[in-house]
Design a protein around this motif. Structure first.
Motif, PDB file in Angstrom:
ATOM      1  N   MET A  82       0.709  -1.126  -0.038  1.00 41.19           N
ATOM      2  CA  MET A  82       0.104   0.120   0.001  1.00 41.19           C
ATOM      3  C   MET A  82       0.899   1.261   0.059  1.00 41.19           C
ATOM      4  O   MET A  82       1.570   1.462   1.046  1.00 41.19           O
ATOM      5  N   GLN A  83       1.007   1.972  -1.104  1.00 44.26           N
ATOM      6  CA  GLN A  83       1.682   3.017  -1.156  1.00 44.26           C
ATOM      7  C   GLN A  83       1.141   4.200  -0.545  1.00 44.26           C
ATOM      8  O   GLN A  83      -0.091   4.756  -0.361  1.00 44.26           O
ATOM      9  N   THR A  84       1.934   5.101   0.260  1.00 39.75           N
ATOM     10  CA  THR A  84       1.546   6.528   0.748  1.00 39.75           C
ATOM     11  C   THR A  84       1.696   7.539  -0.185  1.00 39.75           C
ATOM     12  O   THR A  84       2.590   7.881  -0.740  1.00 39.75           O
ATOM     13  N   LYS A  85       0.363   8.158  -0.268  1.00 36.14           N
ATOM     14  CA  LYS A  85       0.553   9.465  -1.204  1.00 36.14           C
ATOM     15  C   LYS A  85       0.542  10.687  -0.590  1.00 36.14           C
ATOM     16  O   LYS A  85       1.344  11.794  -0.677  1.00 36.14           O
ATOM     17  N   LYS A  86       0.004  10.716   0.814  1.00 38.26           N
ATOM     18  CA  LYS A  86       0.227  12.101   1.496  1.00 38.26           C
ATOM     19  C   LYS A  86       0.868  11.775   2.951  1.00 38.26           C
ATOM     20  O   LYS A  86       0.345  10.750   3.314  1.00 38.26           O
ATOM     21  N   VAL A  87       1.848  12.554   3.354  1.00 37.33           N
ATOM     22  CA  VAL A  87       2.331  12.080   4.484  1.00 37.33           C
ATOM     23  C   VAL A  87       1.660  12.715   5.773  1.00 37.33           C
ATOM     24  O   VAL A  87       1.435  13.772   5.729  1.00 37.33           O
ATOM     25  N   VAL A  88       0.781  11.729   6.535  1.00 39.56           N
ATOM     26  CA  VAL A  88       0.377  12.359   7.741  1.00 39.56           C
ATOM     27  C   VAL A  88       0.911  11.463   8.977  1.00 39.56           C
ATOM     28  O   VAL A  88       0.985  10.243   9.030  1.00 39.56           O
ATOM     29  N   VAL A  89       1.322  12.247  10.025  1.00 35.20           N
ATOM     30  CA  VAL A  89       1.882  11.829  11.275  1.00 35.20           C
ATOM     31  C   VAL A  89       1.057  12.137  12.359  1.00 35.20           C
ATOM     32  O   VAL A  89       0.635  13.273  12.294  1.00 35.20           O
ATOM     33  N   LEU A  90       0.817  10.976  13.001  1.00 36.80           N
ATOM     34  CA  LEU A  90      -0.327  11.384  14.306  1.00 36.80           C
ATOM     35  C   LEU A  90       0.282  10.822  15.532  1.00 36.80           C
ATOM     36  O   LEU A  90       1.281  10.151  15.723  1.00 36.80           O
ATOM     37  N   PRO A  91      -0.158  11.557  16.749  1.00 37.07           N
ATOM     38  CA  PRO A  91       0.214  11.070  17.916  1.00 37.07           C
ATOM     39  C   PRO A  91      -0.216   9.628  18.104  1.00 37.07           C
ATOM     40  O   PRO A  91      -0.881   9.071  17.328  1.00 37.07           O
ATOM     41  N   TYR A  92       0.750   8.856  19.101  1.00 40.69           N
ATOM     42  CA  TYR A  92       0.543   7.277  19.069  1.00 40.69           C
ATOM     43  C   TYR A  92      -1.037   7.287  19.751  1.00 40.69           C
ATOM     44  O   TYR A  92      -1.599   7.768  20.325  1.00 40.69           O
TER      45      TYR A  92
END
Length: 226
Positions: free
Chosen positions: A1-11
């Protein structure tokens, strides 16, 4: 599954149960062919900010098991992509699994160098909350700077720097062998158990160093005496 938009969330503690759900489906299909399923990557570390995507390594005894595992995974919707340039790490994609969290699935022989790197780095972070805090800050900053470019995000995600574990505690010291470093004979010499533990701990340091250097991070060893 390729990542298109980088999103980083808290744990999110739910990531642990999301992993278990994916693992259960894999084990139902190929459990008789594999050794275990490892939760790796940032979502496997409590407190770590991460892209909301579970990374899993399916561990097999050796490459002779791979064809049967490929067939078993294909039967539940996974498509084999080959090693994508990384030895002993077979990648799989999927197109229709809305009941599962987004994930990356890899199959690795138990002697795979890439598998060992994943586990060593995961275990290092699990034992070092301060490193988790700092690494999370780097990931969050990278996601803001490069939300539209996964390649730039990855390059920034592990910047050049240094790790200086204190006597190796942060890289698994005491983790392998007999989970101990104490133990002396009556004459003051080390027991066989202690020597075995030390050998295993040095191996942990070696594996950690290999992984860090592969990411452009130099390592050193800080020691102290009382």
């Amino acid at each position: 599954m390729q990542t298109k938009k980088v999103v980083v969330l808290p744990y999110d503690p739910k990531w642990a149960s999301d992993f278990q759900q994916i693992r259960d489906e894999i084990e139902e299909a190929v459990g008789h062919l594999i050794l275990r399923v490892e939760h790796v990557g940032s979502t496997s570390v409590a407190g770590m900010s991460a892209k909301p995507c579970i990374d899993l390594d399916v561990v097999i005894a050796d490459a002779s098991r791979l064809p049967a595992v490929i067939s078993g995974l294909e039967a539940i919707g996974y498509i084999h992509e080959g090693d994508l340039g990384i030895k002993d790490r077979e990648a799989f994609k999927y197109t229709d699994k809305p009941h599962l969290m987004t994930h990356h699935l890899y199959v690795c022989p138990r002697e795979s160098e890439e598998l060992r790197r994943h586990i060593v780095f995961r275990d290092f972070l699990r034992q070092n909350p301060e490193a988790v805090k700092k690494y999370s800050q780097v990931k969050e900053r990278a996601a803001k700077l490069f939300s539209g470019s996964i390649d730039q995000y990855i390059e920034y995600d592990m910047p050049l720097g240094y790790f200086l574990p204190n006597d190796g505690y942060g890289t698994g010291y005491g983790k392998n062998g007999y989970y101990m470093t104490g133990g002396v004979n009556a004459d003051g010499s080390s027991t066989k158990e202690r020597i075995a533990a030390i050998d295993a701990n040095v191996e942990n340091l070696r594996e950690f160093t290999k992984y860090a250097q592969s990411k452009g991070v130099e390592t050193g060893l800080w020691t102290q005496s009382n």
